[in-house]
Design an enzyme around this catalytic site. Structure first.
Site, mmCIF file in Angstrom:
data_model
loop_
_atom_site.group_PDB
_atom_site.id
_atom_site.type_symbol
_atom_site.label_atom_id
_atom_site.label_comp_id
_atom_site.label_asym_id
_atom_site.label_seq_id
_atom_site.Cartn_x
_atom_site.Cartn_y
_atom_site.Cartn_z
ATOM 1 N N LYS A 169 -53.022 -61.537 27.575
ATOM 2 C CA LYS A 169 -53.537 -61.154 25.840
ATOM 3 C C LYS A 169 -51.960 -61.429 25.226
ATOM 4 O O LYS A 169 -50.902 -61.391 25.577
ATOM 5 C CB LYS A 169 -54.348 -60.434 25.903
ATOM 6 C CG LYS A 169 -54.845 -60.762 24.067
ATOM 7 C CD LYS A 169 -56.471 -61.088 24.426
ATOM 8 C CE LYS A 169 -57.227 -61.467 22.768
ATOM 9 N NZ LYS A 169 -58.280 -61.674 23.572
ATOM 10 N N ASP A 192 -57.959 -66.725 19.089
ATOM 11 C CA ASP A 192 -58.641 -65.436 18.820
ATOM 12 C C ASP A 192 -58.380 -64.940 17.835
ATOM 13 O O ASP A 192 -58.558 -66.375 17.067
ATOM 14 C CB ASP A 192 -57.996 -63.780 20.106
ATOM 15 C CG ASP A 192 -58.883 -62.577 20.250
ATOM 16 O OD1 ASP A 192 -59.695 -62.785 21.111
ATOM 17 O OD2 ASP A 192 -57.782 -61.848 19.453
HETATM 18 P P1 NDP Z 1 -61.564 -65.177 13.757
HETATM 19 O O1 NDP Z 1 -60.403 -64.840 13.260
HETATM 20 O O2 NDP Z 1 -61.653 -66.214 13.796
HETATM 21 O O3 NDP Z 1 -62.467 -64.370 12.997
HETATM 22 C C1 NDP Z 1 -62.865 -62.686 12.722
HETATM 23 C C2 NDP Z 1 -63.893 -61.839 12.101
HETATM 24 O O4 NDP Z 1 -63.739 -61.118 11.597
HETATM 25 C C3 NDP Z 1 -63.533 -62.689 10.772
HETATM 26 O O5 NDP Z 1 -64.502 -62.298 9.867
HETATM 27 C C4 NDP Z 1 -63.051 -62.025 10.129
HETATM 28 O O6 NDP Z 1 -62.781 -60.920 8.298
HETATM 29 C C5 NDP Z 1 -63.326 -60.255 10.457
HETATM 30 N N1 NDP Z 1 -61.783 -59.240 11.653
HETATM 31 C C6 NDP Z 1 -61.091 -59.234 12.056
HETATM 32 N N2 NDP Z 1 -59.787 -58.058 11.635
HETATM 33 C C7 NDP Z 1 -61.678 -57.465 11.540
HETATM 34 C C8 NDP Z 1 -61.189 -56.047 11.089
HETATM 35 N N3 NDP Z 1 -59.975 -55.257 11.395
HETATM 36 N N4 NDP Z 1 -62.131 -55.259 10.206
HETATM 37 C C9 NDP Z 1 -63.323 -55.874 9.879
HETATM 38 N N5 NDP Z 1 -63.204 -57.482 9.899
HETATM 39 C C10 NDP Z 1 -62.160 -57.731 10.499
HETATM 40 O O7 NDP Z 1 -61.903 -64.938 15.335
HETATM 41 P P2 NDP Z 1 -62.490 -64.531 16.172
HETATM 42 O O8 NDP Z 1 -64.267 -64.794 16.092
HETATM 43 O O9 NDP Z 1 -61.988 -65.645 17.160
HETATM 44 O O10 NDP Z 1 -63.182 -63.448 17.035
HETATM 45 C C11 NDP Z 1 -63.907 -62.385 17.262
HETATM 46 C C12 NDP Z 1 -63.757 -60.792 18.062
HETATM 47 O O11 NDP Z 1 -64.733 -61.728 19.172
HETATM 48 C C13 NDP Z 1 -62.573 -60.447 17.444
HETATM 49 O O12 NDP Z 1 -63.005 -59.585 18.415
HETATM 50 C C14 NDP Z 1 -62.418 -61.430 19.303
HETATM 51 O O13 NDP Z 1 -61.501 -60.857 20.036
HETATM 52 C C15 NDP Z 1 -63.400 -61.318 20.450
HETATM 53 N N6 NDP Z 1 -63.221 -62.631 21.043
HETATM 54 C C16 NDP Z 1 -63.577 -63.916 20.922
HETATM 55 C C17 NDP Z 1 -63.279 -65.200 21.238
HETATM 56 C C18 NDP Z 1 -63.173 -66.272 20.970
HETATM 57 O O14 NDP Z 1 -63.248 -67.519 21.719
HETATM 58 N N7 NDP Z 1 -62.931 -66.577 19.713
HETATM 59 C C19 NDP Z 1 -63.568 -65.163 22.607
HETATM 60 C C20 NDP Z 1 -64.235 -63.456 23.770
HETATM 61 C C21 NDP Z 1 -64.595 -62.546 22.252
HETATM 62 P P3 NDP Z 1 -61.396 -61.443 7.338
HETATM 63 O O15 NDP Z 1 -61.585 -63.591 7.143
HETATM 64 O O16 NDP Z 1 -61.493 -60.537 6.368
HETATM 65 O O17 NDP Z 1 -60.120 -61.088 8.284
HETATM 66 O O1 2IT Z 2 -61.213 -62.520 24.006
HETATM 67 C C1 2IT Z 2 -61.536 -63.636 24.607
HETATM 68 O O2 2IT Z 2 -61.611 -64.350 26.114
HETATM 69 C C2 2IT Z 2 -61.048 -65.481 24.122
HETATM 70 N N1 2IT Z 2 -59.926 -64.708 22.979
HETATM 71 C C3 2IT Z 2 -61.158 -66.296 24.577
HETATM 72 C C4 2IT Z 2 -59.682 -66.662 25.851
HETATM 73 C C5 2IT Z 2 -59.545 -67.979 26.257
HETATM 74 O O3 2IT Z 2 -58.725 -67.954 26.971
HETATM 75 O O4 2IT Z 2 -60.326 -68.879 26.037
#
Ligand code: NDP
Ligand code: 2IT
Length: 388
Positions: free
Chosen positions: A61, A101
């Site tokens: 990461k 992420d």
């Molecule tokens: P994005 O940046 O697309 O969206 C993040 C969302 O979460 C936004 O709505 C953001 O609001 C909110 N957020 C972020 N930080 C905070 C915080 N400290 N408190 C409250 N709300 C918060 O990210 P993703 O959708 O990609 O990721 C969301 C979650 O999913 C994370 O935990 C990530 O690690 C996990 N994840 C993502 C994957 C991927 O493929 N993208 C894969 C597996 C897991 P704001 O706009 O206000 O910041």
């Molecule tokens: O938390 C996760 O699994 C991710 N943000 C996606 C990682 C990836 O390599 O696609």
């Protein structure tokens, strides 16, 4: 360098946690809260998540405390280039393959890839989450959210139930939340919430396809706040959320299922109690570690279907693995092909978790199942490969 010509300094990290079963693999996070501890826990989770996917990927990461919010495209581009000017030494298609992420989506991956290509003079699958016309995979943007809902459907099926007609609480409004909402709507569920770090939307009529289309344009194109959703749709109410409060009101509504899909520690013990009291039967974690340990204890004590992030959100990295395969073969699969493989992988992860939970004496405990099955695969590979 910002648009005013001022130099800004940020700190970047890449944690390479395990390469026992494949190249280091995991996302990059750009968020002001990023520090070494957060990235180490995310890399540690990623090791076991990736082991569950059935694909050959180690765990890593990375990221930075750079805040993309409010920055111009050119500021984001210059930051991505600076970040890659150091990161390129450490990564490679057979060494370490980053992806997106929080705060890192297709725009950032594009700028990062462009700089890597310039520095290395090679066009390889060194990053996943690329845009479609230059090596990305169909379904990668959707994969984490879709995968989470496929995992949820598998959990419900063990109780003879489906998502149809289920009222669902979803947090977040980014990549994972949007595609969780999309798949829930497609399967006939009724999602009633979404959020960002300022507050949340509650729409008792349900977020339907049209409302989701508005949300996606709002977040992905205009990069606005969810508050606007309530200004546009009279059935929706907006409530500001202060993270310092004792609980988050988003989790205090009557519903059947919860899909935390924003960030870590977003469900504390009080929130978990509210979920149980409101009749929630399933919690499916789209985010990484959204529930604090005391909250997980409450879910397990009340025998909820609880899908931990490292299993439930593994669809994203799984399709990243499929993107790497397509890049190696220099061909692109159809949407159906990738989606079918994603479904199969989520089904297999679900089965693996249940089988390990049963084998080690905690039937139905997906958390133990995911931890044990992921750990055993990695440790066996380490033992096979000897002390090096
Ligand atoms: P994005 O940046 O697309 O969206 C993040 C969302 O979460 C936004 O709505 C953001 O609001 C909110 N957020 C972020 N930080 C905070 C915080 N400290 N408190 C409250 N709300 C918060 O990210 P993703 O959708 O990609 O990721 C969301 C979650 O999913 C994370 O935990 C990530 O690690 C996990 N994840 C993502 C994957 C991927 O493929 N993208 C894969 C597996 C897991 P704001 O706009 O206000 O910041
Ligand atoms: O938390 C996760 O699994 C991710 N943000 C996606 C990682 C990836 O390599 O696609």
């Amino acid at each position: 360098m910002d648009d005013q010509g001022q130099i800004q300094v940020n700190r970047g990290f890449r944690i390479e946690m395990s390469s026992a079963i494949g190249p280091y693999k995991g996302g990059l996070r750009f968020h002001p809260s990023v520090n070494l501890g957060i990235l180490k826990f995310l890399a540690f989770e990623q090791v076991f998540k990736n082991a569950l996917t059935t694909l050959p990927m180690g765990g890593g990461k990375g990221g930075s405390d750079f805040n993309p919010k409010g920055k111009s495209d050119m500021e984001v581009m210059r930051f991505c280039q600076s970040f890659m000017a150091e990161l390129f030494r450490h990564i490679g298609p057979d060494t370490d393959v980053p992806a997106g992420d929080i705060g890192v989506g297709a725009r950032e991956i594009g700028y990062l890839f462009g700089m890597y290509k310039k520095l290395r003079n090679e066009f390889t699958g060194v990053l996943t989450g690329k845009s479609l016309n230059w090596g990305g995979s169909l379904i990668r943007p959707e994969a984490t959210g879709y995968g989470s809902v496929y995992f949820a459907a598998e959990m419900l099926a063990t109780k003879g139930q489906t998502l149809e007609g289920k009222t669902c609480l979803v947090s977040g409004s980014g990549n994972v939340a949007q595609h969780t909402l999309e798949k829930l709507i497609e399967l006939g569920a009724k999602p009633v919430t979404c959020s960002d770090s300022s507050g949340y939307i509650f729409d008792p009529e349900g977020i339907d396809r049209d409302k989701l289309a508005f949300l996606m344009t709002l977040k992905n194109v205009r990069r606005g706040r969810v508050k606007e959703f309530a200004e546009k749709f009279p059935t929706a109410a907006y409530t500001p959320v202060d993270p310092a409060e004792e609980f988050n009101p988003l989790w205090n509504h009557k519903a059947d299922c919860a899909f935390p899909s924003a960030t870590q520690n977003e469900i504390n013990a009080v929130d978990a109690k509210h979920l149980v009291d409101n009749g929630i039967i399933m919690v499916c974690e789209g985010a990484n570690m959204p529930t604090v340990p005391a909250g997980i204890d409450i879910f397990i004590e009340h025998r909820l279907l609880y899908g931990p992030g490292k299993a439930a959100n593994a669809g994203g990295v799984s399709v990243s693995g499929l993107e790497m395969t397509q890049n190696s073969m220099r061909l692109a699969w159809t949407r159906e092909e990738v989606d079918n493989r994603l479904r199969m992988i989520m089904k297999s992860i679900h089965h693996t978790c249940l089988a390990a939970a049963e084998q080690y004496g905690t039937p139905g405990n997906y958390m133990n199942g995911a931890n044990i099955a992921g750990f055993v695969k990695v440790v066996d590979a380490m033992l096979d490969q000897g002390v090096v």
